[in-house]
Design an enzyme around this catalytic site. Structure first.
Site, PDB file in Angstrom:
ATOM      1  N   GLY A 205       0.814  -1.223   0.000  1.00 14.45           N
ATOM      2  CA  GLY A 205       0.000   0.000   0.000  1.00 14.45           C
ATOM      3  C   GLY A 205       0.842   1.265   0.000  1.00 14.45           C
ATOM      4  O   GLY A 205       0.571   2.190  -0.781  1.00 14.45           O
TER       5      GLY A 205
ATOM      6  N   THR B  98      -0.950 -16.676   5.813  1.00 12.80           N
ATOM      7  CA  THR B  98      -1.463 -18.038   5.779  1.00 12.80           C
ATOM      8  C   THR B  98      -2.154 -18.318   7.113  1.00 12.80           C
ATOM      9  O   THR B  98      -1.674 -17.918   8.173  1.00 12.80           O
ATOM     10  CB  THR B  98      -0.292 -19.023   5.565  1.00 12.80           C
ATOM     11  OG1 THR B  98       0.387 -18.628   4.373  1.00 12.80           O
ATOM     12  CG2 THR B  98      -0.784 -20.446   5.415  1.00 12.80           C
TER      13      THR B  98
ATOM     14  N   LEU C 256      -1.556 -15.371  -8.506  1.00  9.38           N
ATOM     15  CA  LEU C 256      -1.037 -16.604  -7.890  1.00  9.38           C
ATOM     16  C   LEU C 256      -0.162 -17.361  -8.879  1.00  9.38           C
ATOM     17  O   LEU C 256       0.880 -17.911  -8.534  1.00  9.38           O
ATOM     18  CB  LEU C 256      -2.187 -17.519  -7.436  1.00  9.38           C
ATOM     19  CG  LEU C 256      -3.118 -17.011  -6.343  1.00  9.38           C
ATOM     20  CD1 LEU C 256      -4.089 -18.109  -5.928  1.00  9.38           C
ATOM     21  CD2 LEU C 256      -2.335 -16.549  -5.131  1.00  9.38           C
TER      22      LEU C 256
ATOM     23  N   ASN D 274       3.372 -15.752  -9.349  1.00  8.18           N
ATOM     24  CA  ASN D 274       4.282 -16.043  -8.239  1.00  8.18           C
ATOM     25  C   ASN D 274       4.661 -17.514  -8.192  1.00  8.18           C
ATOM     26  O   ASN D 274       5.799 -17.858  -7.876  1.00  8.18           O
ATOM     27  CB  ASN D 274       3.661 -15.594  -6.911  1.00  8.18           C
ATOM     28  CG  ASN D 274       3.894 -14.111  -6.673  1.00  8.18           C
ATOM     29  OD1 ASN D 274       4.760 -13.509  -7.309  1.00  8.18           O
ATOM     30  ND2 ASN D 274       3.129 -13.521  -5.789  1.00  8.18           N
TER      31      ASN D 274
ATOM     32  N   CYS E  62       5.313 -13.421  -0.272  1.00  3.37           N
ATOM     33  CA  CYS E  62       4.369 -13.881  -1.304  1.00  3.37           C
ATOM     34  C   CYS E  62       4.534 -15.326  -1.767  1.00  3.37           C
ATOM     35  O   CYS E  62       3.547 -16.052  -1.850  1.00  3.37           O
ATOM     36  CB  CYS E  62       4.469 -12.980  -2.522  1.00  3.37           C
ATOM     37  SG  CYS E  62       3.643 -11.415  -2.249  1.00  3.37           S
TER      38      CYS E  62
END
Ligand code: UDX
Ligand code: ADP
Length: 466
Positions: A15, A95, A222, A225, A277
């Site tokens: 951010g 997670t 996703l 990565n 990530c």
């Protein structure tokens, strides 16, 4: 629709830099970044630019240019939501550490809280943009919460995943390979997409701005990565074979990278990838695959993580076995703690696991990192709960001087590829170490030939001895 007022919830690694660049490039838009963490907001507002909470090359001067002109940092979340036409959600999605999907699924509680807060506060129509990495179909969950507020306010949800890499965030934001915007295919959805396209078009060429449906956008993040992490695990798998056979992984990387189908990037063997990530996103992908009963797909991607764990453990095992099978009471100096160079971020850094393994062997680990604070290093190691508070402070020290850090050490382990390590006076370091003096270069950044000429016994990741 012209956006005049943006709010971003979450003033973290994503951010903060993203909104700073938007504010710089769009001086007519008021950008307010809000966070519940008051210390973080105060740090963003600090007049000393060296004290910004996120270290990124080039970020300080852009903050200086835009801050208090059209860029504001605040803890007043409700006021910023109320004022905004467009709200970015950029909160953390760790997670899950509990319940269903523990250790795999993303914990969406922060996202949900944001959606509920927006629903409560909003009095006018808003475009809500997901910036955090999220599992596919999160947008629909957010939409569901927002659509059931009953106060007649209309929301459009967009997915606009962030592809910036830490350490190069400013460059990645100024010159992105692509900007991806996913939205609804309805007329209102397309209008919302266009509003966000118009913002990026202030500095990004139009043909670099892709628009898709929401699910494609969410899944692309996703996938990107997972592919990048897979390349690192693939080259790391080869690094072991190189060490056994006498090949040199950097030569193999160069040779395969010149194949234009493969390309040269993300082929650097290392002690293991880290960062907030890669692991999280792959675990997320594994969880999604499993939840659809796609066990083969899940196993395939999980292997990328298992390879990464193996690489970290292999590195510490090698230190122990090379130091005559015991490191108990021996000083091991760590150069680097961040998960990569040019960042102060330590999330999932390989250094943490390697240190944990060595501390379990009763080694004395002393850490030097040019950007990571002592407080952060202890926080990382305490978080593992492997030892108690006192033991961690007895066995692990932090030193702000690299030469002092290496003094009297039995071995040096390079965990981060900071450029400054190459410029050190290695002869001086050697003179002050225990002999034989070992160097374990987990990043392949040091010149082994030079070090060996000085007298060091060198191990460099992926470099075999013929
Ligand atoms: C990554 C993605 O690159 C970015 O697009 C996404 O938005 C967030 O996740 P980041 O985690 O900041 O970015 O850094 P990245 O440069 O991708 O590196 C990740 C890890 O892989 C680091 O620990 C790095 O040292 C390691 N790595 C990278 C290697 O070990 N070898 C390589 O060749 C490249
Ligand atoms: P990222 O790397 O995704 O930017 P960070 O952990 O660096 O993740 O930043 C996320 C930020 O979001 C943190 O500073 C956290 O305090 C903030 N945050 C989380 N939930 C909320 C919320 N409900 N309202 C405002 N800020 C939040």
């Amino acid at each position: 629709m012209t956006i005049k007022n943006i709010c971003c919830i979450g003033a973290g690694y994503v951010g903060g830099p993203t909104m700073t660049v938007i504010a710089q490039k769009c001086p007519n838009i008021k950008v307010t970044v809000v966070d519940i963490n008051e210390a973080r907001i105060n740090a963003w507002n600090n007049s000393d630019l060296n004290k910004l909470p996120v270290f990124e090359p080039g970020l300080d001067s852009i903050v200086e240019e835009a801050r208090d002109r059209n860029l504001f940092f605040s803890t007043n979340v409700d006021a910023a939501i109320d004022e905004a036409d467009m709200i970015f959600i950029s909160v953390n999605t760790p997670t899950k550490t509990y319940g269903k999907g523990k250790g795999m699924a993303a914990d969406l509680k922060y996202i949900e809280l944001c959606a509920r807060q927006i629903a409560k506060v909003a009095k006018t129509d808003k475009i809500v943009v997901e910036k955090s990495t999220l599992p596919v179909r999160t947008a629909s969950a957010i939409k569901n919460i927002l659509d059931h507020t009953g106060n007649g306010v209309k929301f459009q949800i967009l997915s606009n995943p962030e592809f910036l890499a830490e350490g190069t965030a400013v460059q990645d934001l100024l010159k992105p390979d692509r900007v991806l915007i996913g939205g609804d295919t309805s007329a209102e959805g397309e209008q919302a997409i266009q509003a966000l396209v118009d913002i990026y078009a202030n500095w990004v060429p139009k043909d670099h701005i892709l628009t898709t449906n929401v699910w494609s956008s969410e899944l692309s993040k996703l996938t990107a990565n997972a592919f990048l992490a897979q390349r690192v695990s693939s080259i790391n798998a080869m690094s072991v074979i190189c060490e056994k056979t006498g090949a040199d992984v950097s030569e193999v990387s160069k040779a395969i990278g010149m194949d234009s189908r493969i390309g040269p990037k993300f082929l650097k063997a290392s002690v293991g990838f880290g960062g907030s990530c890669f692991q999280k996103d792959i675990l997320n992908l594994v969880y999604i695959a499993k939840s659809y009963g796609l066990n083969e797909v899940a196993d395939y991607w999980e292997q990328v993580i298992l390879m990464n764990d193996y690489q970290k453990n292999r590195f510490s095992d090698n230190i122990v076995s090379t130091l005559y099978n015991t490191v108990s009471g021996k000083k091991i100096a760590f150069l680097g703690w961040a998960f990569k160079k040019d960042t102060n971020d330590t999330r999932e850094s390989a250094a943490i696991k390697v240190a944990d393994n060595l501390l379990n062997e009763r080694a004395h680990v002393e850490v030097y990192d040019p950007k990571v604070t002592e407080e952060q290093i202890y926080t990382d190691i305490d978080y593992l709960n492997s030892r108690n508070y006192e033991e961690n402070r007895k066995l692990l020290k932090v030193n702000s001087d690299p030469y002092e850090c290496c003094k009297s050490a039995h071995a040096i382990a390079v965990l981060t590829e900071w450029d400054e390590f190459k410029t050190y006076d290695w002869q001086k370091i050697y003179n002050n170490m225990q002999k034989p003096a070992f160097v374990f270069d987990g990043r392949g950044v040091l010149d082994t030939k030079v070090l060996e000429d000085i007298g060091f016994v060198c191990y460099s990741i992926g470099k075999g001895h013929v």
